[in-house]
Design an enzyme around this catalytic site. Structure first.
Site, PDB file in Angstrom:
ATOM      1  N   TRP A  72       1.647   8.530  15.660  1.00 27.71           N
ATOM      2  CA  TRP A  72       0.422   8.456  14.869  1.00 27.71           C
ATOM      3  C   TRP A  72       0.142   9.738  14.083  1.00 27.71           C
ATOM      4  CZ3 TRP A  72      -3.032   4.386  14.322  1.00 27.71           C
ATOM      5  CH2 TRP A  72      -2.772   3.260  15.124  1.00 27.71           C
ATOM      6  N   TYR A  98      10.261  -3.666   5.536  1.00 28.93           N
ATOM      7  CA  TYR A  98      10.213  -2.760   4.405  1.00 28.93           C
ATOM      8  C   TYR A  98      11.572  -2.717   3.699  1.00 28.93           C
ATOM      9  CZ  TYR A  98       5.571  -1.031   5.504  1.00 28.93           C
ATOM     10  OH  TYR A  98       4.218  -0.946   5.711  1.00 28.93           O
ATOM     11  N   ARG A 158       0.808  -1.220   0.000  1.00 25.05           N
ATOM     12  CA  ARG A 158       0.000   0.000   0.000  1.00 25.05           C
ATOM     13  C   ARG A 158       0.843   1.272   0.000  1.00 25.05           C
ATOM     14  NH1 ARG A 158      -0.839   2.961   4.255  1.00 25.05           N
ATOM     15  NH2 ARG A 158      -0.038   1.308   5.612  1.00 25.05           N
ATOM     16  N   ARG A 188     -13.915 -19.696  27.086  1.00 24.13           N
ATOM     17  CA  ARG A 188     -13.138 -19.576  25.853  1.00 24.13           C
ATOM     18  C   ARG A 188     -13.535 -18.337  25.052  1.00 24.13           C
ATOM     19  NH1 ARG A 188     -14.082 -25.241  26.549  1.00 24.13           N
ATOM     20  NH2 ARG A 188     -16.049 -25.134  25.398  1.00 24.13           N
ATOM     21  N   ARG A 189     -14.180 -17.388  25.750  1.00 24.98           N
ATOM     22  CA  ARG A 189     -14.682 -16.188  25.076  1.00 24.98           C
ATOM     23  C   ARG A 189     -14.047 -14.905  25.618  1.00 24.98           C
ATOM     24  NH1 ARG A 189     -21.200 -17.657  24.728  1.00 24.98           N
ATOM     25  NH2 ARG A 189     -20.924 -19.744  23.821  1.00 24.98           N
ATOM     26  N   GLU A 235       1.154   4.469  24.582  1.00 23.89           N
ATOM     27  CA  GLU A 235       0.201   3.985  23.578  1.00 23.89           C
ATOM     28  C   GLU A 235      -0.818   3.038  24.199  1.00 23.89           C
ATOM     29  OE1 GLU A 235       0.942   3.080  19.114  1.00 23.89           O
ATOM     30  OE2 GLU A 235       1.189   1.167  20.164  1.00 23.89           O
ATOM     31  N   CYS A 288      -3.974  -3.173  12.671  1.00 21.65           N
ATOM     32  CA  CYS A 288      -2.992  -4.235  12.379  1.00 21.65           C
ATOM     33  C   CYS A 288      -3.100  -5.347  13.411  1.00 21.65           C
ATOM     34  CB  CYS A 288      -1.583  -3.667  12.356  1.00 21.65           C
ATOM     35  SG  CYS A 288      -1.286  -2.530  10.991  1.00 21.65           S
ATOM     36  N   HIS A 300       6.581  -8.550   7.686  1.00 24.88           N
ATOM     37  CA  HIS A 300       7.401  -7.988   6.622  1.00 24.88           C
ATOM     38  C   HIS A 300       8.444  -7.010   7.141  1.00 24.88           C
ATOM     39  CE1 HIS A 300       3.674  -5.571   7.042  1.00 24.88           C
ATOM     40  NE2 HIS A 300       4.528  -4.551   7.026  1.00 24.88           N
ATOM     41  N   ARG A 344      -2.653  -9.029  11.817  1.00 21.23           N
ATOM     42  CA  ARG A 344      -2.775  -9.304  10.379  1.00 21.23           C
ATOM     43  C   ARG A 344      -1.570  -8.808   9.605  1.00 21.23           C
ATOM     44  NH1 ARG A 344      -3.545  -4.865   7.247  1.00 21.23           N
ATOM     45  NH2 ARG A 344      -4.101  -2.989   8.396  1.00 21.23           N
ATOM     46  N   SER A 345      -0.915  -7.741  10.102  1.00 23.68           N
ATOM     47  CA  SER A 345       0.178  -7.091   9.380  1.00 23.68           C
ATOM     48  C   SER A 345       1.191  -6.589  10.396  1.00 23.68           C
ATOM     49  CB  SER A 345      -0.378  -5.919   8.554  1.00 23.68           C
ATOM     50  OG  SER A 345       0.663  -5.192   7.942  1.00 23.68           O
ATOM     51  N   ALA A 346       2.471  -6.912  10.185  1.00 22.13           N
ATOM     52  CA  ALA A 346       3.499  -6.551  11.158  1.00 22.13           C
ATOM     53  C   ALA A 346       4.715  -5.969  10.466  1.00 22.13           C
ATOM     54  CB  ALA A 346       3.909  -7.774  11.977  1.00 22.13           C
ATOM     55  N   ASP A 347       4.999  -4.704  10.762  1.00 24.73           N
ATOM     56  CA  ASP A 347       6.227  -4.033  10.363  1.00 24.73           C
ATOM     57  C   ASP A 347       7.307  -4.528  11.325  1.00 24.73           C
ATOM     58  OD1 ASP A 347       8.376  -2.284  10.168  1.00 24.73           O
ATOM     59  OD2 ASP A 347       7.168  -0.461  10.261  1.00 24.73           O
ATOM     60  N   TYR A 407      -8.353   1.856  17.685  1.00 27.44           N
ATOM     61  CA  TYR A 407      -8.308   0.893  18.788  1.00 27.44           C
ATOM     62  C   TYR A 407      -9.060   1.327  20.053  1.00 27.44           C
ATOM     63  CZ  TYR A 407      -4.558  -1.114  15.967  1.00 27.44           C
ATOM     64  OH  TYR A 407      -3.829  -1.661  14.942  1.00 27.44           O
TER      65      TYR A 407
END
Length: 271
Positions: free
Chosen positions: A77, A216, A21, A120-121, A58, A153, A214, A173-176, A91
């Site tokens: 941010w 960069y 992106r 389990r919830r 944060e 993320c 990933h 889902r996505s990690a820098d 968040y």
């Protein structure tokens, strides 16, 4: 932190170059699993100095329910905020006031851990489809429309109680991996300690499951420099023991002992 080192080496050895992106490009692997026993020390990266005060701020910002950067004053941010500092329902909004009913997921999960420890919830989700950003407009325009400036993320986390210990698993889902992931590991480990204290449990494990992990393209040389260093002993997290409610924590209630990392390595954030 051998777990983190193994992930970086996996990306070096097996990562696929992919467009993304931001237009920068990444070297990535899909699907990775790490486990951190919190009794072994607080998993804050020592291969380069990582800003613990920013991590602490944060997590407290998320817990406050705020979605405006003026609470933070860290700059992390800023690139996604609109002119008023707003980021839309990210968040903090999802954790503390989800949807039309305004569910306080944090309060509900803490009560559930206390009342039904073996459920389990024990789940908190930030992936609210109604509030996801429109990819066709800028983050700032999304925030003005009261949509998320950036899709979450770290999507969902679940707590687990066994033998008097509280563990947490995060799906991200996505990690820098070079810049962001050390923050995420430490932030959710800290949150696990905090929730354990207010539910009269001991911290157990932090389990981290990654989707797209990933580095960069413009971080690769910095990552090589980092990996040439030796790991150092992990620090210890110390919480003020008199704090008994999650909303009572203040920055000075959360301290770090024995953090002696290698010097920091600067790298640009991909927007």
């Amino acid at each position: 932190m051998q777990q983190y080192r193994e992930l970086v080496n996996r990306i070096f050895d097996h990562g696929t170059f992919r467009g993304d992106r931001t237009g920068v490009g990444t070297h990535a692997v899909f699907g990775h699993h790490m486990r951190f026993n919190l009794a072994d020390g607080f998993p804050l990266l020592t291969l380069k100095r990582t800003n613990f005060d920013a991590i602490k701020a944060e997590i407290l910002w998320f817990l406050s329910g705020s979605t405006n950067i003026h609470y933070l004053d860290s700059g992390i941010w800023d690139e996604w905020a609109d002119d008023n500092g707003d980021l839309g329902p990210i968040y903090g909004r999802q954790w503390r006031s989800w949807g039309w009913a305004g569910h306080d997921q944090i309060a509900e999960v803490i009560n559930s851990i206390k009342q039904r420890p073996h459920s389990r919830r024990h789940i908190v989700s930030a992936w609210n489809v109604d509030d996801l950003p429109d990819d066709e407009v800028s983050p700032q325009e999304n925030a003005r429309r009261y949509r998320m400036a950036l899709a979450p993320c770290h999507v969902l986390f679940q707590f687990y109680v066994a033998n008097g210990r509280l563990s947490c698993q995060l799906y991200q889902r996505s990690a820098d991996v070079f810049l962001g992931l050390p923050f995420n590991i430490a932030g959710y480990s800290m949150l696990t300690h905090m929730v354990a204290q207010v539910t009269d449990l001991q911290p157990g494990e932090f389990v981290h499951t990654l989707g797209d992990a990933h580095i960069y393209q413009n971080h690769m040389s910095a990552a090589v420099q980092m990996m040439s260093r030796e790991d150092r002993p992990l620090p210890t997290l110390r919480l003020e023991p008199t704090v008994r409610g999650i909303d009572e924590f203040q920055p000075d209630h959360i301290q770090l002992d024995g953090y002696r990392p290698h010097p920091g390595i600067r790298a640009p954030i991909a927007i």
